[in-house]
Design a protein around this motif. Structure first.
Motif, PDB file in Angstrom:
ATOM      1  N   SER A 343       0.848  -1.397   0.070  1.00 34.22           N
ATOM      2  CA  SER A 343      -0.112  -0.552  -0.036  1.00 34.22           C
ATOM      3  C   SER A 343       0.736   1.574   0.167  1.00 34.22           C
ATOM      4  CB  SER A 343      -0.892   0.132   1.080  1.00 34.22           C
ATOM      5  OG  SER A 343      -1.474   1.585   1.195  1.00 34.22           O
ATOM      6  N   GLU A 344       0.897   1.942  -1.289  1.00 34.82           N
ATOM      7  CA  GLU A 344       2.144   3.266  -1.153  1.00 34.82           C
ATOM      8  C   GLU A 344       0.823   4.576   0.268  1.00 34.82           C
ATOM      9  OE1 GLU A 344       2.040   4.956  -5.085  1.00 34.82           O
ATOM     10  OE2 GLU A 344       3.144   3.789  -5.843  1.00 34.82           O
ATOM     11  N   ASN A 345      -0.188   4.291  -0.401  1.00 38.35           N
ATOM     12  CA  ASN A 345      -0.645   4.792   1.274  1.00 38.35           C
ATOM     13  C   ASN A 345      -0.441   5.336   2.266  1.00 38.35           C
ATOM     14  OD1 ASN A 345      -2.515   6.157  -1.482  1.00 38.35           O
ATOM     15  ND2 ASN A 345      -4.180   4.316  -0.790  1.00 38.35           N
ATOM     16  N   ALA A 346      -0.160   3.444   2.783  1.00 42.39           N
ATOM     17  CA  ALA A 346      -0.233   3.275   3.904  1.00 42.39           C
ATOM     18  C   ALA A 346       1.583   3.598   4.343  1.00 42.39           C
ATOM     19  CB  ALA A 346      -0.028   2.172   4.188  1.00 42.39           C
ATOM     20  N   VAL A 347       2.448   3.907   3.293  1.00 40.76           N
ATOM     21  CA  VAL A 347       3.575   4.764   3.493  1.00 40.76           C
ATOM     22  C   VAL A 347       3.650   6.351   3.251  1.00 40.76           C
ATOM     23  CG1 VAL A 347       5.601   5.010   1.915  1.00 40.76           C
ATOM     24  CG2 VAL A 347       4.839   3.324   1.489  1.00 40.76           C
ATOM     25  N   VAL A 348       2.705   6.734   2.121  1.00 40.16           N
ATOM     26  CA  VAL A 348       2.546   8.391   2.088  1.00 40.16           C
ATOM     27  C   VAL A 348       2.124   8.836   3.727  1.00 40.16           C
ATOM     28  CG1 VAL A 348       0.462  10.255   1.046  1.00 40.16           C
ATOM     29  CG2 VAL A 348       2.273   8.159   0.513  1.00 40.16           C
ATOM     30  N   PHE A 349       1.071   8.236   4.121  1.00 46.20           N
ATOM     31  CA  PHE A 349      -0.043   8.697   5.506  1.00 46.20           C
ATOM     32  C   PHE A 349       1.183   8.414   6.301  1.00 46.20           C
ATOM     33  CE2 PHE A 349      -3.871   8.875   2.026  1.00 46.20           C
ATOM     34  CZ  PHE A 349      -3.483  10.000   1.832  1.00 46.20           C
ATOM     35  N   ALA A 350       1.919   7.760   6.165  1.00 45.45           N
ATOM     36  CA  ALA A 350       2.825   7.635   7.270  1.00 45.45           C
ATOM     37  C   ALA A 350       3.387   8.575   7.552  1.00 45.45           C
ATOM     38  CB  ALA A 350       3.186   6.189   7.523  1.00 45.45           C
ATOM     39  N   TYR A 351       4.364   9.141   6.470  1.00 53.16           N
ATOM     40  CA  TYR A 351       4.896   9.770   5.982  1.00 53.16           C
ATOM     41  C   TYR A 351       4.522  11.407   7.034  1.00 53.16           C
ATOM     42  CZ  TYR A 351       8.242  13.159   3.944  1.00 53.16           C
ATOM     43  OH  TYR A 351       9.637  14.153   3.656  1.00 53.16           O
ATOM     44  N   VAL A 352       3.374  11.525   6.443  1.00 60.65           N
ATOM     45  CA  VAL A 352       2.423  12.836   6.918  1.00 60.65           C
ATOM     46  C   VAL A 352       2.804  13.251   8.230  1.00 60.65           C
ATOM     47  CG1 VAL A 352      -0.514  13.809   7.010  1.00 60.65           C
ATOM     48  CG2 VAL A 352       0.998  13.003   4.962  1.00 60.65           C
ATOM     49  N   MET A 353       2.238  11.594   8.910  1.00 58.30           N
ATOM     50  CA  MET A 353       2.909  11.929  10.461  1.00 58.30           C
ATOM     51  C   MET A 353       3.969  12.255  10.949  1.00 58.30           C
ATOM     52  SD  MET A 353      -0.698  11.058  11.337  1.00 58.30           S
ATOM     53  CE  MET A 353      -2.225  10.745  10.502  1.00 58.30           C
ATOM     54  N   TRP A 354       4.590  10.993  10.396  1.00 61.29           N
ATOM     55  CA  TRP A 354       6.229  11.832  10.991  1.00 61.29           C
ATOM     56  C   TRP A 354       6.335  13.189  10.456  1.00 61.29           C
ATOM     57  CZ3 TRP A 354      10.816  10.176  12.289  1.00 61.29           C
ATOM     58  CH2 TRP A 354      12.372  11.175  11.823  1.00 61.29           C
ATOM     59  N   LEU A 355       5.497  13.781   9.320  1.00 64.23           N
ATOM     60  CA  LEU A 355       6.191  15.111   8.780  1.00 64.23           C
ATOM     61  C   LEU A 355       5.613  16.628  10.647  1.00 64.23           C
ATOM     62  CD1 LEU A 355       5.698  15.554   5.660  1.00 64.23           C
ATOM     63  CD2 LEU A 355       7.575  16.345   6.364  1.00 64.23           C
ATOM     64  N   ILE A 356       4.375  16.116  10.446  1.00 61.16           N
ATOM     65  CA  ILE A 356       2.887  16.502  11.289  1.00 61.16           C
ATOM     66  C   ILE A 356       3.704  16.441  12.659  1.00 61.16           C
ATOM     67  CG2 ILE A 356       0.654  16.756  12.541  1.00 61.16           C
ATOM     68  CD1 ILE A 356      -0.661  15.398   9.921  1.00 61.16           C
ATOM     69  N   GLY A 357       4.681  15.239  12.983  1.00 59.47           N
ATOM     70  CA  GLY A 357       4.953  15.162  13.898  1.00 59.47           C
ATOM     71  C   GLY A 357       6.204  16.294  14.685  1.00 59.47           C
ATOM     72  N   ARG A 358       7.339  15.523  13.709  1.00 63.96           N
ATOM     73  CA  ARG A 358       7.818  16.724  13.542  1.00 63.96           C
ATOM     74  C   ARG A 358       8.154  18.287  13.967  1.00 63.96           C
ATOM     75  NH1 ARG A 358      12.308  17.062  16.032  1.00 63.96           N
ATOM     76  NH2 ARG A 358      15.115  17.180  14.638  1.00 63.96           N
ATOM     77  N   ILE A 359       7.186  18.470  12.638  1.00 61.28           N
ATOM     78  CA  ILE A 359       7.251  20.008  11.803  1.00 61.28           C
ATOM     79  C   ILE A 359       5.853  20.841  13.475  1.00 61.28           C
ATOM     80  CG2 ILE A 359       6.264  21.512  10.852  1.00 61.28           C
ATOM     81  CD1 ILE A 359       6.610  19.489   8.650  1.00 61.28           C
ATOM     82  N   GLU A 360       5.135  20.308  13.452  1.00 56.13           N
ATOM     83  CA  GLU A 360       3.849  21.191  14.461  1.00 56.13           C
ATOM     84  C   GLU A 360       4.255  20.990  15.575  1.00 56.13           C
ATOM     85  OE1 GLU A 360       0.672  21.037  12.248  1.00 56.13           O
ATOM     86  OE2 GLU A 360       1.172  21.293  10.844  1.00 56.13           O
ATOM     87  N   PHE A 361       4.582  19.697  16.201  1.00 52.85           N
ATOM     88  CA  PHE A 361       4.683  19.204  17.669  1.00 52.85           C
ATOM     89  C   PHE A 361       6.049  18.289  18.240  1.00 52.85           C
ATOM     90  CE2 PHE A 361       0.015  18.110  15.908  1.00 52.85           C
ATOM     91  CZ  PHE A 361      -0.398  18.235  16.894  1.00 52.85           C
ATOM     92  N   LYS A 362       7.107  18.764  16.943  1.00 50.96           N
ATOM     93  CA  LYS A 362       8.627  18.802  18.095  1.00 50.96           C
ATOM     94  C   LYS A 362       8.560  17.910  18.401  1.00 50.96           C
ATOM     95  CE  LYS A 362       8.561  23.013  16.344  1.00 50.96           C
ATOM     96  NZ  LYS A 362       8.817  23.693  15.010  1.00 50.96           N
ATOM     97  N   VAL A 363       7.816  16.398  18.463  1.00 52.52           N
ATOM     98  CA  VAL A 363       8.476  15.109  19.228  1.00 52.52           C
ATOM     99  C   VAL A 363      10.295  14.997  18.462  1.00 52.52           C
ATOM    100  CG1 VAL A 363       7.593  12.653  18.617  1.00 52.52           C
ATOM    101  CG2 VAL A 363       6.428  14.304  18.586  1.00 52.52           C
TER     102      VAL A 363
END
Length: 686
Positions: A343-363
Motif C-alpha cells: 500500500s503506497e497510501n500507507a507509506v504516504v500517510f505515515a510520512y504525513v504523520m512523521w512530518l506533522i509530528g516533527r514540524i508541528e509537535f516537535k516530537v
C-alpha cells in the motif's frame, strides 16, 4: 445556463498556444503512454481526412498577464486540456521535435517517417533512415524556415540517385509533401467548458461524452492546476519522483530509496494533507482554484495564498532530510523494500504523520521514529488506507488538529491510542489469524509476518542466515531465501488428495528457508523430512527452539492433520507478529540492518530469475487477462498448467491459448497493491 461553446483550433494554432503557455498541457511533464504506432496512425488519419475526434478544454479564468508562483516569464494558461492530452502531446512533440518522457522516465523523441511515393506513414527505424524513399523525420517539414520547394527538389534528387523518378511521379511526390506540410492547418473540433463549471460538472460532462466511459481522475485536475499557477512546483514534484528510482552516480544527495518510487500525485497527497488537513482531492481543487470565494480580486488573492501554503508544505515533503529520516521508520518496522509494501497510501500517510509530528509537535526524532514505525506497521498490515481511505485520513487529521501545537506528549498519545483502537486484543487473537487464512502472494498480513521476522532478527528456518540479511533490497541473487511448503505440494496432492492450489499455498503452509534446504526437502511428508533436516543442520537446541518459535511451528506439527496444522500455525504466526510489534514500542529497540550494498541493476531473463529476485514466489498462481486460465510457478521456474509442466511462459501460454503468443504478456501475478502485473512488467521492474 449553457456551460460550453463549440470552436475550432488548427493544429498550428494549438501547438503555438501550448508553446506560449495559454493552453496547459501537463502531459509534457508526465510519462507518455501512447506507443509510436498510435502516433503514426494519428498522422495517417489526419492525412487521409479521417475523423480524429474532439478536444475538451476548460477555461481557467486566468488573465494572460497573470503568472503562477515561481514563474519568471510566459503567459498563464487560459485553458486546461481535459480530454485529448495524448493526441495533443503527440502533435506537439512531432511538430516541434521536442522529446517526451517515457514510462521509465527517460526522454526520447517521437520520430515518424513518411514515404511520399505511396503516401505511407511509418515509425522511423534504421530501415527508414537508410531508405531514400522515406522522409525519415516529418518534424523537419514543420520546422521554422522550412523551404518547401528546395526541400522537395532535394528529396527527389536524392531519390533519383537510386532509381528513375519519372516527371509524373515527381509531381505526385511534390503534392504528397505539400499535403504533409498542410497537416499543420488541420482543424480540431474543440468543446470549451466555461470557467463557471465546477469539478463535479466537468467530470460528469467528461464521462457522458467520452465513448469509453472513462472517469476523469481528480488528481489530473490538481496536477493540471499546478501547471497553470505553479509550474515550478509541479516540475520539482515530477523531478523528485523521478529521482527516487535511480541512484546518483556523482555522490550528491538524492531522494533515491528502496521503499517508495511514487507518482507525483502520491506525494502531492502528502503535501495537501500537511497544508490543508484534507484528503479528498475534489475539495482541495475547490480551495486551490479559489472557487470557494466570489470572482474578482478576492479570488485571485485567495488562489495566491493557497498556493503559497501548498508550496510551504511541499518544500517539507520534498526535503531530503525529512525524506530519509522517515525511510528509517520503514526499516525499523521491518519492511526492507518495495517488494514488501502493498500500500503506497500507507507509506504516504505515515510520512504525513512523521512530518506533522516533527514540524508541528516537535516530537524528538528517536521517539517519533518508533511511533511512526508502529503507525506504518498498523496501516500497512490492517489495510487502513485501502478502499475509501480519504474519510479515514480526514478523520485522523481532524483529531490531530484538535491538539495544541507543540504538545509532543499529546501527539504521541493520540497516535498510540488510534493504533491500539485498531489493533485490539480481538484483532490479534481472532481477526489476524483469520486474515492469515489466505494464499495470495502479495497480502499485507503475509508481509507483516515477514516484517515481524525482520524485527525479531530471525534466522531462516534451519539456517544461521538472518532473514533480514537475505531480504536486503540492494542485493540481487539467484539463490537465496524462498518460501517453502511445510507440507510439500506433491505430498498434499498425491498423499492427501488435496488438489486446490489455494489450500496448498496457504500462508500457514509456507516458511522461509534457504534454497538448498528447499531442494533437499523434496516431496516427502513432514514426519520424514523434518527429523532428517534437523539432524543434517546440526543446530544447537537453543537455536532450534528459537527458530521453532520464530517460524510458528506448533508442537508436534509433523503428526498433525493438515487443517489442524494450518489453524494452529496461524495463531502462532499472529502471536509472533504481536511480539514483534510490541518490541517496536521499546525505546531501546534498533533495526541493526547491514548497510545496503551499492545499487546495481539486476538482470532477469527467466522466471527462475524472478523467483531469485523475490518478484515471483514458487507455488504462486499466474492468471491470464480474463482470470479464466491459471498456471502455477514451480520451484525451478517452470510453469505447471492443466497437469503438464512447461519450460517457458511462451510454451505454457501456447497450450492455454491454443495458438502461439507472448507468454510474458499473457501471464500475470495478482498484486493487491498494484493489481495484476504481467511477467513482462516484472522483468522490466528487475
Amino acid at each position: 445556463m449553457r456551460l460550453y461553446k463549440d470552436t475550432t483550433y488548427s493544429v498550428r494554432h494549438l501547438v503555438e498556444a501550448i508553446e506560449r503557455g495559454r493552453i496547459a498541457l501537463p502531459e509534457l511533464q508526465r510519462p507518455f503512454v501512447w506507443n509510436t504506432t498510435q502516433v503514426r496512425d494519428l498522422f495517417d488519419s489526419m492525412y487521409r481526412g479521417y475523423p480524429i475526434g474532439y478536444l475538451l478544454f476548460w477555461e481557467t479564468g486566468a488573465e494572460a498577464s497573470r503568472r503562477g508562483i515561481g514563474e519568471s516569464d510566459g503567459e498563464s494558461a487560459a485553458h486546461l486540456i481535459i480530454d485529448g492530452q495524448q493526441r495533443t502531446t503527440a502533435l506537439f512533440a512531432v511538430l516541434t521535435g521536442r522529446p517526451v518522457l517515457k514510462k521509465d522516465y527517460s526522454r526520447a523523441r517521437i520520430t515518424i517517417a513518411f514515404r511520399p511515393a505511396d503516401e505511407t506513414f511509418a515509425v522511423a527505424n534504421a530501415a527508414s533512415r537508410n531508405d531514400p524513399e522515406f522522409i525519415n523525420d516529418i518534424s523537419v517539414a514543420f520546422a521554422p524556415g522550412y523551404d518547401q520547394f528546395t526541400e522537395t527538389m532535394g528529396f527527389i534528387a536524392r531519390l533519383a540517385e537510386h532509381r528513375e523518378v519519372p516527371a509524373e511521379e515527381q509531381g505526385r511526390i511534390a503534392r504528397a509533401i505539400s499535403q504533409l506540410r498542410d497537416l499543420a492547418n488541420t482543424d480540431f473540433k474543440v468543446i470549451e467548458l466555461s470557467a463557471s463549471a465546477g469539478v463535479e460538472e466537468v467530470s460528469e460532462i467528461f464521462v457522458r461524452i467520452n465513448s469509453a466511459g472513462t472517469e476523469l481522475n481528480r488528481s489530473d485536475f490538481l496536477l493540471t492546476l499546478m501547471s497553470v499557477y505553479w509550474e515550478q512546483g509541479r516540475q520539482e514534484l515530477e523531478r523528485f519522483c523521478e529521482d527516487t528510482r535511480t541512484p546518483r552516480t556523482d555522490g550528491k544527495p538524492s531522494p533515491f530509496n528502496w521503499h517508495l518510487h511514487p507518482k507525483p500525485v502520491v506525494l502531492l497527497r502528502a503535501a495537501i494533507a500537511l497544508a490543508f488537513r484534507r484528503a479528498r482531492l475534489d475539495s482541495v481543487y475547490t480551495v486551490l482554484s479559489g472557487r470557494d470565494v466570489p470572482e474578482g480580486p478576492e479570488r485571485a488573492a485567495r488562489i495566491g495564498e493557497q498556493f503559497e501554503k501548498l508550496a510551504a508544505a511541499q518544500n517539507q515533503v520534498l526535503d531530503l532530510l525529512n525524506w530519509h529520516e522517515f525511510m528509517q521508520c520503514l526499516e525499523l518496522a521491518g519492511f526492507r523494500g518495495r517488494k514488501m509494501i502493498t500500500s503506497e497510501n500507507a507509506v504516504v500517510f505515515a510520512y504525513v504523520m512523521w512530518l506533522i509530528g516533527r514540524i508541528e509537535f516537535k516530537v524528538p526524532i528517536d521517539r517519533l521514529r518508533h511511533l511512526v514505525a508502529r503507525w506504518f506497521f498498523m496501516g500497512q498490515t490492517t489495510s487502513r488506507y485501502s478502499g475509501s481511505f480519504e474519510t479515514q485520513v480526514e478523520r485522523d487529521l481532524a483529531q490531530i488538529s484538535a491538539l495544541a501545537k507543540g504538545d509532543a506528549d499529546a501527539y504521541v498519545g493520540l497516535l498510540s491510542r488510534l493504533i491500539d483502537e485498531r489493533m485490539t486484543s480481538d484483532w490479534w487473537a481472532v481477526t489476524l489469524p483469520g486474515d492469515l487464512a489466505s494464499s495470495g502472494s502479495r497480502s499485507p498480513v503475509l508481509f507483516g509476518y515477514i516484517a515481524a521476522l525482520n524485527i525479531l532478527d530471525a534466522d531462516a528456518l534451519l539456517s544461521k542466515v538472518k532473514v533480514r540479511t537475505r531480504l536486503d533490497p540492494s542485493v540481487h541473487v539467484r539463490k537465496g531465501i524462498e518460501r517453502h511448503h511445510l507440507f510439500p505440494q506433491n505430498f498434499l496432492k498425491n498423499g492427501l488428495g488435496i488438489k486446490d492450489r489455494s489450500r496448498i499455498n496457504q500462508f500457514a503452509n509456507m516458511a522461509l528457508v534457504e534454497w538448498a534446504d528447499n531442494i533437499a526437502v523434496s516431496d516427502r511428508p513432514p514426519a520424514e523430512y523434518w527429523p532428517a533436516q534437523v539432524r543434517a543442520n546440526r543446530l544447537p537446541d537453543a537455536d532450534l527452539a528459537r527458530q521453532v518459535y520464530w517460524h510458528a511451528l506448533p508442537e508436534g506439527w509433523t503428526g498433525m492433520e493438515y487443517e489442524e496444522f494450518l489453524s494452529a500455525r496461524r495463531r502462532l504466526m499472529a502471536a509472533v507478529m504481536k511480539d514483534a510489534f510490541d518490541l517496536l514500542a521499546k525505546d531501546d529497540y534498533l533495526a541493526a540492518y547491514p548497510e545496503p550494498a551499492p545499487a546495481t541493476r539486476p538482470v532477469a531473463t527467466t522466471v527462475a530469475d524472478l523467483i531469485g529476485l523475490g518478484l515471483v514466489m514458487s507455488g504462486e498462481s499466474l492468471v491470464n487477462e480474463s482470470d479464466e486460465v491459471q498456471a502455477t510457478v514451480l520451484e525451478d521456474g517452470r510453469l505447471e498448467y492443466d497437469g503438464a509442466v512447461f519450460e517457458t511462459p511462451d510454451e505454457a501460454a501456447r497450450s492455454a491459448a491454443g495458438n502461439p503468443c507472448d507468454g510474458w504478456a499473457y501471464w500475470s501475478v495478482e498484486s493487491p497493491g498494484d493489481g495484476p502485473q504481467t511477467l513482462a512488467s516484472l522483468l522490466r521492474e528487475a
